[in-house]
Write a protein that holds these residues in place. Sequence first.
Motif, PDB file in Angstrom:
ATOM      1  N   VAL A   1      79.794  43.995  53.038  1.00 31.26           N
ATOM      2  CA  VAL A   1      79.461  45.357  52.318  1.00 31.26           C
ATOM      3  C   VAL A   1      79.944  46.385  53.118  1.00 31.26           C
ATOM      4  CG1 VAL A   1      77.865  44.314  50.827  1.00 31.26           C
ATOM      5  CG2 VAL A   1      77.222  45.559  52.935  1.00 31.26           C
ATOM      6  N   GLY A   2      80.449  46.259  54.445  1.00 29.20           N
ATOM      7  CA  GLY A   2      80.689  47.189  55.363  1.00 29.20           C
ATOM      8  C   GLY A   2      79.822  48.006  56.151  1.00 29.20           C
ATOM      9  N   ASP A   3      78.658  47.193  55.906  1.00 24.01           N
ATOM     10  CA  ASP A   3      77.530  47.871  56.617  1.00 24.01           C
ATOM     11  C   ASP A   3      77.417  47.540  58.150  1.00 24.01           C
ATOM     12  OD1 ASP A   3      75.093  49.326  57.466  1.00 24.01           O
ATOM     13  OD2 ASP A   3      73.932  48.549  55.852  1.00 24.01           O
ATOM     14  N   TRP A   4      78.348  48.308  59.084  1.00 21.10           N
ATOM     15  CA  TRP A   4      78.394  47.863  60.376  1.00 21.10           C
ATOM     16  C   TRP A   4      77.310  48.133  61.134  1.00 21.10           C
ATOM     17  CZ3 TRP A   4      81.288  45.281  63.118  1.00 21.10           C
ATOM     18  CH2 TRP A   4      81.375  45.196  64.799  1.00 21.10           C
ATOM     19  N   THR A   5      76.652  49.414  60.786  1.00 21.64           N
ATOM     20  CA  THR A   5      75.267  49.846  61.400  1.00 21.64           C
ATOM     21  C   THR A   5      74.293  48.624  61.406  1.00 21.64           C
ATOM     22  OG1 THR A   5      75.750  52.190  60.894  1.00 21.64           O
ATOM     23  CG2 THR A   5      73.600  51.657  61.956  1.00 21.64           C
ATOM     24  N   ALA A   6      74.074  48.175  60.318  1.00 17.69           N
ATOM     25  CA  ALA A   6      73.059  47.061  60.270  1.00 17.69           C
ATOM     26  C   ALA A   6      73.510  46.055  60.838  1.00 17.69           C
ATOM     27  CB  ALA A   6      72.980  46.955  58.410  1.00 17.69           C
ATOM     28  N   ALA A   7      74.761  45.765  60.699  1.00 18.56           N
ATOM     29  CA  ALA A   7      75.091  44.478  61.429  1.00 18.56           C
ATOM     30  C   ALA A   7      74.802  44.414  62.947  1.00 18.56           C
ATOM     31  CB  ALA A   7      76.616  44.220  61.442  1.00 18.56           C
ATOM     32  N   PHE A   8      75.019  45.572  63.490  1.00 18.48           N
ATOM     33  CA  PHE A   8      74.882  46.000  64.759  1.00 18.48           C
ATOM     34  C   PHE A   8      73.223  45.990  65.423  1.00 18.48           C
ATOM     35  CE2 PHE A   8      75.103  47.837  69.155  1.00 18.48           C
ATOM     36  CZ  PHE A   8      73.970  48.548  69.275  1.00 18.48           C
ATOM     37  N   ALA A   9      72.507  46.345  64.293  1.00 14.90           N
ATOM     38  CA  ALA A   9      71.019  46.565  64.551  1.00 14.90           C
ATOM     39  C   ALA A   9      70.534  44.913  64.349  1.00 14.90           C
ATOM     40  CB  ALA A   9      70.362  47.299  63.620  1.00 14.90           C
ATOM     41  N   LEU A  10      71.135  44.154  63.600  1.00 18.47           N
ATOM     42  CA  LEU A  10      70.713  42.736  63.439  1.00 18.47           C
ATOM     43  C   LEU A  10      70.870  42.326  64.613  1.00 18.47           C
ATOM     44  CD1 LEU A  10      71.729  42.019  59.628  1.00 18.47           C
ATOM     45  CD2 LEU A  10      69.178  42.090  60.527  1.00 18.47           C
ATOM     46  N   THR A  11      72.117  42.269  65.397  1.00 18.38           N
ATOM     47  CA  THR A  11      72.570  41.676  66.436  1.00 18.38           C
ATOM     48  C   THR A  11      71.599  41.845  67.573  1.00 18.38           C
ATOM     49  OG1 THR A  11      74.757  41.829  65.525  1.00 18.38           O
ATOM     50  CG2 THR A  11      74.659  41.098  67.883  1.00 18.38           C
TER      51      THR A  11
ATOM     52  N   PRO B   1      68.455  51.126  66.913  1.00 14.65           N
ATOM     53  CA  PRO B   1      69.283  51.086  65.639  1.00 14.65           C
ATOM     54  C   PRO B   1      68.465  50.672  64.537  1.00 14.65           C
ATOM     55  CG  PRO B   1      70.633  50.128  67.686  1.00 14.65           C
ATOM     56  CD  PRO B   1      68.910  50.280  68.087  1.00 14.65           C
ATOM     57  N   SER B   2      67.708  49.627  64.586  1.00 12.45           N
ATOM     58  CA  SER B   2      67.043  49.368  63.539  1.00 12.45           C
ATOM     59  C   SER B   2      66.237  50.361  62.499  1.00 12.45           C
ATOM     60  CB  SER B   2      65.985  48.033  63.708  1.00 12.45           C
ATOM     61  OG  SER B   2      66.840  46.677  64.116  1.00 12.45           O
ATOM     62  N   PHE B   3      65.684  51.198  63.547  1.00  8.15           N
ATOM     63  CA  PHE B   3      64.924  52.336  62.827  1.00  8.15           C
ATOM     64  C   PHE B   3      65.967  53.293  62.274  1.00  8.15           C
ATOM     65  CE2 PHE B   3      61.821  50.773  66.171  1.00  8.15           C
ATOM     66  CZ  PHE B   3      60.744  50.692  65.323  1.00  8.15           C
ATOM     67  N   ALA B   4      67.116  53.632  62.732  1.00 10.04           N
ATOM     68  CA  ALA B   4      68.054  54.364  62.349  1.00 10.04           C
ATOM     69  C   ALA B   4      68.332  53.621  60.985  1.00 10.04           C
ATOM     70  CB  ALA B   4      69.364  54.458  63.319  1.00 10.04           C
ATOM     71  N   VAL B   5      68.652  52.352  60.794  1.00  8.93           N
ATOM     72  CA  VAL B   5      68.869  51.829  59.622  1.00  8.93           C
ATOM     73  C   VAL B   5      67.840  52.037  58.371  1.00  8.93           C
ATOM     74  CG1 VAL B   5      69.686  49.767  58.387  1.00  8.93           C
ATOM     75  CG2 VAL B   5      70.424  50.165  60.547  1.00  8.93           C
ATOM     76  N   LEU B   6      66.484  51.888  58.925  1.00 13.07           N
ATOM     77  CA  LEU B   6      65.422  52.146  58.119  1.00 13.07           C
ATOM     78  C   LEU B   6      65.412  53.518  57.411  1.00 13.07           C
ATOM     79  CD1 LEU B   6      62.424  50.097  59.844  1.00 13.07           C
ATOM     80  CD2 LEU B   6      63.600  49.519  57.640  1.00 13.07           C
TER      81      LEU B   6
ATOM     82  N   LEU C   1      69.238  32.200  65.090  1.00 11.30           N
ATOM     83  CA  LEU C   1      70.686  32.448  64.890  1.00 11.30           C
ATOM     84  C   LEU C   1      71.329  32.314  63.423  1.00 11.30           C
ATOM     85  CD1 LEU C   1      71.826  30.730  68.305  1.00 11.30           C
ATOM     86  CD2 LEU C   1      71.762  33.453  67.475  1.00 11.30           C
ATOM     87  N   GLY C   2      70.784  31.151  62.739  1.00 11.32           N
ATOM     88  CA  GLY C   2      71.201  31.036  61.261  1.00 11.32           C
ATOM     89  C   GLY C   2      70.821  32.221  60.382  1.00 11.32           C
ATOM     90  N   VAL C   3      69.886  32.809  60.760  1.00 13.17           N
ATOM     91  CA  VAL C   3      69.469  33.920  59.802  1.00 13.17           C
ATOM     92  C   VAL C   3      70.316  35.027  60.159  1.00 13.17           C
ATOM     93  CG1 VAL C   3      67.420  35.464  59.313  1.00 13.17           C
ATOM     94  CG2 VAL C   3      67.010  32.865  59.256  1.00 13.17           C
ATOM     95  N   TRP C   4      70.443  35.200  61.425  1.00 15.23           N
ATOM     96  CA  TRP C   4      71.183  36.299  62.110  1.00 15.23           C
ATOM     97  C   TRP C   4      72.755  36.251  61.165  1.00 15.23           C
ATOM     98  CZ3 TRP C   4      75.563  35.203  65.327  1.00 15.23           C
ATOM     99  CH2 TRP C   4      76.418  36.292  65.700  1.00 15.23           C
ATOM    100  N   ALA C   5      73.368  35.020  61.365  1.00 15.87           N
ATOM    101  CA  ALA C   5      74.738  34.963  60.979  1.00 15.87           C
ATOM    102  C   ALA C   5      74.644  35.175  59.437  1.00 15.87           C
ATOM    103  CB  ALA C   5      75.232  33.564  61.256  1.00 15.87           C
ATOM    104  N   ALA C   6      73.693  34.647  58.619  1.00 20.50           N
ATOM    105  CA  ALA C   6      73.936  35.028  57.373  1.00 20.50           C
ATOM    106  C   ALA C   6      73.552  36.450  56.758  1.00 20.50           C
ATOM    107  CB  ALA C   6      72.822  34.155  56.579  1.00 20.50           C
ATOM    108  N   ARG C   7      72.842  36.762  57.617  1.00 19.70           N
ATOM    109  CA  ARG C   7      72.501  38.625  57.181  1.00 19.70           C
ATOM    110  C   ARG C   7      73.444  39.237  57.762  1.00 19.70           C
ATOM    111  NH1 ARG C   7      67.477  41.490  56.915  1.00 19.70           N
ATOM    112  NH2 ARG C   7      68.252  41.888  55.042  1.00 19.70           N
ATOM    113  N   THR C   8      74.107  38.978  58.898  1.00 19.87           N
ATOM    114  CA  THR C   8      75.170  39.764  59.647  1.00 19.87           C
ATOM    115  C   THR C   8      76.335  39.535  58.790  1.00 19.87           C
ATOM    116  OG1 THR C   8      74.245  39.456  61.579  1.00 19.87           O
ATOM    117  CG2 THR C   8      76.474  40.082  61.703  1.00 19.87           C
TER     118      THR C   8
END
Length: 453
Positions: free
Chosen positions: A277-287, A308-313, A264-271
């Motif tokens: 930077v306004g990257d909502w798609t990545a934030a959603f994928a990480l969640t 969604p993670s594959f969409a980000v990739l 959860l700490g990694v998730w919070a930092a990366r999200t």
Amino acid sequence: MRLPRTDRGRLALVLVLAAAVTVFTATVPLLRGWFDLRVYHGTVDSWIHHGGRIYDYRVPGTTYGFTYPPFAAVAMLPMALIGLRAAIVVALLLNLAALAFALRVLAGRAWRRHGWFGCAPAACALALFEPLRDTFGFGQVNVLLLALVLLDCWLLATGRGRWAGVGIGLAAAIKLTPALFIGLLLVARRRRTAAVATAVAAGATALAAWVAPDASRYYWTHAMWDTTRVGRLDYVSNQSLQGILARLGVSDRLVWAVVVLLVLGVWAARTRRAVAVGDWTAAFALTGLTACLVSPITWVHHLVWLLPSFAVLLRAGHPRIAGVLYAPLCTSVVWLWFDDASGVDGFLGSNIYAWITLGLLLRLPVGQLGAGSSTLPRSSSDMTPAPSMAAPTIAHASAQPGPAAPPSGSTAAATGIVVAPGLGLARKASSDPTGSTRPTAQNPQSSSRPASS
């Protein structure tokens, strides 16, 4: 390899791919017999027509019954009006519609550039994705929940934030896992949207308590905490952190709690970085990735949250990496360790889906917004007027499917996802048979009678 240049040649290639996918899905990953849908339908039928209690129902011949919050049973009440066969047809159509909507949100308008020859191979690849196969085979609700959460994503990205939060709230009331997206809204400082989601989830839960008070009391005080109602923690289909520890023989809940807090700490930092930077798609994928990891039980069919993670990739220009990670998720490889997950090979192989999920959480590109990406305002208020829309800039699409597709606005058959950058909307800068081929086992998650989860 040269792709056919005529429509007749392209049609022949697509038919060959479709035939290969059909043979594979009909022989390697055994069908699931709509087991979870039978749980839903049987529970509602027993409750409404026979005076039974929601959490007392068991599918005949098994020990498995309803495991979702009471609101899920309330939402499924219309099934009491139809038979099981009709419910199967309705569930299939709803799942197809939800999948189409989810892909539309992730792909934006770019799919039109590829035409039928670009989309058909991607559809074939999607049909191979084991979490999707299992979701459809079980008659599960995972894709519907994904669509509900993505609805909020679309509302926020298109400046319709007034109604955002309803989808996440409903999803969290039906199943607990999507509640982590409320945390995402808080990290993103979308306080109003988080409040709406929380209010909707609480309101739906209160409605269920009014309709079924005894069932609600039993679920929140007993059934919710009893993971044995769902299945064994060490079962190979459980691709969560808890599943990894259970297969290692670690039963101490404190160890699991520490690992969960670290994730959860990694998730919070990366999200937080993605939101900055306004990257909502990545934030959603990480969640979605994190929700799968920290949940005590994450069956293979829950991993639709990885889409969604594959969409980000692909958006970030990594189609080959996406293909390499996507391929194992189509193979049902974890079932090779169905009987014995001991040893180094068992540790690595039986948890391979969880390793992919964890790797994506740690290394998913964040902030690499392509042309036409959607960025959301980072203000703490959701009432900021939406920026005016600009026509999305889409890279020229290649007709060639597969890992070598262009990084942006491309069709990647290897991953089974057709994506455009971000949500495909640009703004002005001024703003349980799983894939196992083994004989049926007593635990329904591995047999033609898998349990609801």
